[in-house]
Design an enzyme around this catalytic site. Structure first.
Site, short mmCIF file in Angstrom:
data_model
loop_
_atom_site.label_atom_id
_atom_site.label_comp_id
_atom_site.label_asym_id
_atom_site.label_seq_id
_atom_site.Cartn_x
_atom_site.Cartn_y
_atom_site.Cartn_z
N GLY A 12 0.83 -1.20 0.00
CA GLY A 12 0.00 0.00 0.00
C GLY A 12 0.87 1.25 0.00
N HIS A 13 1.95 1.20 0.78
CA HIS A 13 2.91 2.31 0.81
C HIS A 13 3.48 2.53 -0.60
CE1 HIS A 13 6.03 4.87 2.41
NE2 HIS A 13 6.99 4.02 2.13
N ASP A 33 9.24 -6.88 -6.39
CA ASP A 33 8.83 -7.37 -5.07
C ASP A 33 9.25 -8.83 -4.96
OD1 ASP A 33 6.56 -6.30 -2.83
OD2 ASP A 33 7.01 -8.44 -2.85
N GLY A 67 8.03 0.13 4.46
CA GLY A 67 7.88 0.90 5.69
C GLY A 67 8.84 0.47 6.79
N HIS A 134 11.87 23.78 12.27
CA HIS A 134 13.19 24.34 11.97
C HIS A 134 14.34 23.60 12.66
CE1 HIS A 134 13.32 26.26 15.95
NE2 HIS A 134 12.02 26.39 15.77
N ILE A 164 1.93 7.19 14.20
CA ILE A 164 0.94 8.12 13.66
C ILE A 164 0.41 9.08 14.74
CG2 ILE A 164 -0.96 6.43 13.95
CD1 ILE A 164 -2.00 7.46 11.19
#
Ligand SMILES: CC(C)(COP(=O)(O)OP(=O)(O)OC[C@H]1O[C@@H](n2cnc3c(N)ncnc32)[C@H](O)[C@@H]1OP(=O)(O)O)[C@@H](O)C(=O)NCCC(=O)NCCS
Length: 205
Positions: A12-13, A33, A67, A134, A164
């Site tokens: 999915g990523h 893959d 991921g 920054h 997340i």
């Protein structure tokens, strides 16, 4: 000449990265893959496994769409041994200060913000709608998940994954190989690798 890219990792990523590649003008998008049961990733073909990188190295750019930070590092090392330099991919909606430095293999997703004098290492993931303020330094293979906010002058060590929606306050340092749980708040330096969760965080592993 057509812009061509090979994406390693048909997940999915990978689909999200393929769309960023399309928006960056790539006309040929191929996947590799190691799961040989898969044939396509979204609307793009899977044309081989990681063993097939050599046949594309002369006329394709490369990016890794995995991921897991350690696996991404392993494949990144494999590409380096083949003298393949990965590209960096930035979604057109991301806001990147002109003084930010972003190394090869890093992907910056939609609506992310990277502010002044930030340094981002190789093969990092700056995921959807996250912000890096920054003068932060992110070492290689860091993953900043969707909706994370990292305040100014923070250092994040190699291969650390910020879950997340987590928040990291300014002027602190998180060491290498940490997992910060979803929605957590980091308010102190983390000096020991492990898994940390909660607001403020506690170490669970
Ligand atoms: C941190 C995390 C990796 C822990 O997973 P785990 O190792 O399987 O740990 P467990 O689910 O066994 O949880 C261990 C303890 O931490 C707590 N915990 C786990 N995740 C937590 C979180 N995000 N916030 C608060 N507490 C959390 C559990 O309730 C449990 O507490 P207890 O021991 O008091 O019962 C996982 O919960 C997480 O937050 N993953 C983030 C995923 C993510 O960001 N995905 C984005 C992909 S782009």
């Amino acid at each position: 000449m057509n812009k061509k890219i090979v994406i390693i990792g048909a997940s999915g990523h990978g689909k999200v990265i393929a769309d960023i590649a399309r928006l960056n003008g790539y006309e040929e998008i191929l996947f590799l893959d190691d799961d040989t049961s898969k044939r396509s990733c979204g609307r793009y073909p899977i044309v081989g496994t990681s063993k097939d990188i050599r046949q594309y190295k002369d006329d394709h750019d490369f990016i890794i769409a995995i991921g897991n930070n350690r696996i991404r590092e392993k494949i990144s090392d494999m590409l380096e041994r083949e003298n393949i330099k990965q590209t960096a991919l930035i979604h057109p909606s991301a806001v990147i200060d002109e003084t930010a430095m972003i190394k090869e293999g890093t992907v910056i997703m939609a609506n992310a913000v990277v502010n002044a004098e930030v340094q981002i290492g190789r093969s990092c993931i700056i995921n959807t709608a996250s912000s890096i303020d920054h003068e932060c330094v992110l070492e290689d293979y860091v993953h900043v998940s969707p909706g994370v906010h990292v305040a100014g002058t923070v250092t994040i060590g190699k291969s650390t994954w910020i879950g997340i929606g987590a928040t990291v306050i300014n002027n602190l340092s998180i060491c290498a190989n940490c997992m910060i749980g979803a929605g957590s708040t980091v308010i102190k330096d983390i000096k020991e690798e492990g898994t940390y969760v909660g607001s403020p965080i506690r170490k669970v592993r």
